[in-house]
Scaffold this motif. Structure first.
Motif: not given
Length: 698
Positions: A192, A168, A162-166
């Motif tokens: 997301v 998720y 995943v995009d760990q800045s979001k």
């Protein structure tokens, strides 16, 4: 590939000495082990084992137990392979035990950062592992897919999915089909875009990714046909908050048809008026989607709640079976999603065969069999009317993540039903917060429980749970066991004529699969929400279950609505039973909680109004409706720092306890608003100190 392998098992498709295609295809006949999440690819959670049966279950006793090191919700299904039992715990930890003696063999901690907890809508839980070859596969709360050596617990590879800045998260168990590890994710409440991905079991390389909703306009030219069709069902700048549609739990697989079935979640935000102004079906939210597991190619879909606006996910347990309907053998897929209707679907084509409500429903009057669409109550569309609506079921669903079970001899599906409503208050001029807090598009404070004992007791009395035995052919209830509260555990059915279920009140029980008579019970000392499994070692049958109260119901409304059972503690353990078991749990420790003894309230009316809203949006999911906290996370009304404004700021504003999951909220809330939250909790604590009664037990 596996479709061919199913017919030619002896001609290949073997993966060495470990778990291979042949083992997974034959998992339903393997009585010694439990090698995949739902026991078999059909996810029926039925074991033919019958040593423990209606006549012998009275002799069932505790064989051994293992205390866990995470005092949060325990939702995992254990895997059992060659006499060893493998479990995941809260915070995505993994442990391996000797299945007969309980000896700890190894443990693995992926070191999930504590601040990840704020991204998880519904506790820092994990539901289990997948196995292939000599590896185990784990999805972590912070979005990694990790391969472990099954013998030693050593990490083999790790991939960020995943995009760990979001916002998720991963809480669901992976599945493996022909060496492809399948994993989804969660986070739609925070903004997301959902998808499911396949990774190579040996290398960790990503093989394909299937998005469940279309992306930004600049992606339209290159998107596959199924997403192009979906885009026509959306309006406005839906991509701005991702759209939602996370694949956070259910999957099933038919090897003969070579179809993978995934359940798709809710929209982001919930309120469709903000997500997709002007409406639209918003494909593929709240849908079951059939894919080719080798390529991720779309095959068909069925959408149970078009244009969903109530958090009515279709991520609940997907189960496959062959049923005789109107004299014809049908290959069906069955689901009881959040919206309260039980669906029987042709799993080859996606055709709706039948549907009926399995509990009380007021948002719709039925399903139009000509179109497959719900017949909506116009008043339920708070996103269109602009008026509040109390929906039954509510956002928690009539059935949540807790797995069902199917008993082929009885022809029954056993459903852990939730009987609860939810007030949806549309919020005018709602704005998303991209830093913290739920992004659902409703006023989460408006429906908070008032400081009125009669109202609280009425809400508690009207909020219940049930174990329902459902006939999927006639679409009728055969029998039920009524519970005083919701959030009871997942289910296991056995050839011994038994159905096993844990309860929110802290019991683990066995019922007659035929008529629901209670045949045995065990006091687990904590709420049991996970499903159990059964296996054999040296010809002896065992039943194992993870115990540990938690999940969204324990954290959010649970403190308000547990009048009958009283406050339920979290004592996290793995419990294993056998006939003649003589092990004993230690005496249950007393539930020690600080008294409600707040300082004087010194706020003002305007500050209280603002803070009431802020608490509902930013705090209530973890610290309880109207600040009536659980036993799992701190009940702020009892906090030792309520009388210290500086310490409160250090924690809530600065994030001094981020390592424990309590991040700072300075990105979203000013110091003044955070002081307002302190005053709100003080105000509520003083109300409840005077009120006494429900939600205020010691």
């Amino acid at each position: 590939m596996l479709a061919a392998c199913a017919a030619l098992l002896l001609a290949g498709c073997n993966n060495g000495d470990g778990i291979d295609a042949e083992a997974l295809l034959g998992a339903g006949e393997d009585t010694a082990n439990w090698i995949t999440y739902g026991r078999d690819y059909a996810e029926q959670r039925f074991s033919p084992l019958d040593q423990i049966n209606a006549e012998t279950v009275g002799d069932l006793g505790l064989a051994w137990y293992a205390d866990l090191d995470t005092r949060r919700g325990q939702e995992a299904t254990p895997l059992v392979i060659d006499g060893k039992i493998y479990v995941t715990t809260a915070w995505s930890k993994v442990k391996a035990y000797d299945g007969k003696t309980g000896a700890l063999l190894w443990e693995f901690d992926p070191q999930v950062p504590g601040e990840t907890a704020v991204k998880a809508c519904c506790d820092v839980v994990n539901r289990g592992l997948a196995a292939w070859g000599d590896k185990l596969f784990l999805g972590t709360l912070d979005g990694r897919l990790i391969a472990l050596d099954r013998e030693t617990g050593a990490q083999v590879w790790s991939e960020v999915t995943v995009d760990q800045s979001k916002a998720y998260t991963i809480t669901g168990a992976p599945r493996v089909i022909d060496g492809r590890v399948l994993i989804g994710n969660g986070g739609a409440e925070y903004g997301v875009r959902g998808y499911v991905s396949a990774y190579d079991a040996d290398s960790g390389d990503m093989l394909w990714r299937f998005y469940t909703v279309p992306g930004a306009p600049d992606e339209a030219a290159d998107e596959p046909e199924y997403l192009a069709r979906a885009r026509e069902t959306w309006n406005g700048e839906f991509w701005d908050l991702g759209g939602g549609g996370t694949v956070w739990d259910a999957m099933a697989y038919d090897a003969e048809l070579d179809l993978l079935y995934i359940g798709v979640g809710n929209g982001s935000p919930w309120n469709q008026a903000y997500r997709s102004p002007g409406g639209g079906d918003n494909l593929y939210l709240s849908s079951i989607v059939a894919l080719r597991p080798e390529t991720g190619e779309y095959v068909w879909h069925y959408q149970s709640t078009p244009g969903e606006t109530w958090d009515f996910t279709a991520t609940q347990h997907i189960m496959l079976a062959d049923l005789t309907i109107d004299g014809q053998q049908r290959k069906v897929l069955m689901q009881a999603p959040k919206n309260g209707f039980f669906y029987v679907i042709d799993r080859a084509t996606g055709e709706l065969i039948s549907a009926n409500n399995y509990t009380q429903v007021n948002w719709a009057t039925g399903i139009d069999m000509a179109t497959g669409r719900p017949i909506e109550n116009p008043e339920a569309r708070f996103d269109k009317t602009g008026r509040p609506f109390v929906s039954v079921p509510g956002a928690g669903g009539a059935h949540n993540w807790h797995p069902m079970a199917f008993h082929p001899d009885e022809g029954l599906v056993y459903i852990p039903v939730i009987e609860a409503g939810f007030p949806y208050f549309p919020e005018a001029n709602w704005q998303p917060d991209r830093n913290r807090g739920f992004n659902v598009g409703i006023d989460q404070s408006a429906g908070a429980m008032p400081a009125d004992e009669a109202v609280r007791r009425g809400a508690a009395a009207g909020t219940r749970g049930a174990l329902v035995a459902w006939d999927p052919v006639t679409q009728t209830e055969r029998w039920r066991v009524q519970y005083p509260g919701p959030w009871n555990g997942g289910l296991l059915a056995t050839g011994g004529g038994l159905v096993f279920q844990g309860t929110a009140a802290g019991m683990f029980k066995a019922y007659s699969a035929a008529d629901g008579r209670e045949l045995w019970s065990f006091p687990a000392q904590t709420g049991v929400v996970a499903p159990s499994v059964t296996y054999t070692i040296d010809g002896e049958q065992y039943v194992a279950v993870m115990a540990g109260w938690g999940g969204i119901w324990a954290l959010a409304p649970g403190g308000v609505l547990n009048e009958t059972s009283g406050p339920v503690p979290n004592i996290s353990r793995l419990l294993v039973f056998k006939l003649g078991g003589t092990a004993q749990l230690p005496p249950a420790p007393p539930l020690a909680r600080r008294p409600i003894d707040p300082p004087a309230y010194t706020g003002n009316a305007a500050q209280l109004t603002r803070a009431t809203y802020d608490f509902g949006r930013y705090c209530g999911a973890c610290h309880g409706d109207a600040a009536i906290g659980s036993t799992v996370l701190p009940d702020l009304r009892r906090s030792a720092v309520l009388d210290n404004a500086q310490t409160w700021q250090t924690i809530v504003h600065d994030g001094a306890l981020a390592a424990n999951g309590m991040v700072g909220f300075s990105q979203s809330l000013s110091a003044e608003r955070i002081e307002g939250l302190r005053q709100y909790v003080i105000f509520r604590a003083n109300q409840d100190k005077e009120l006494g009664g429900i939600g205020n037990q010691p």
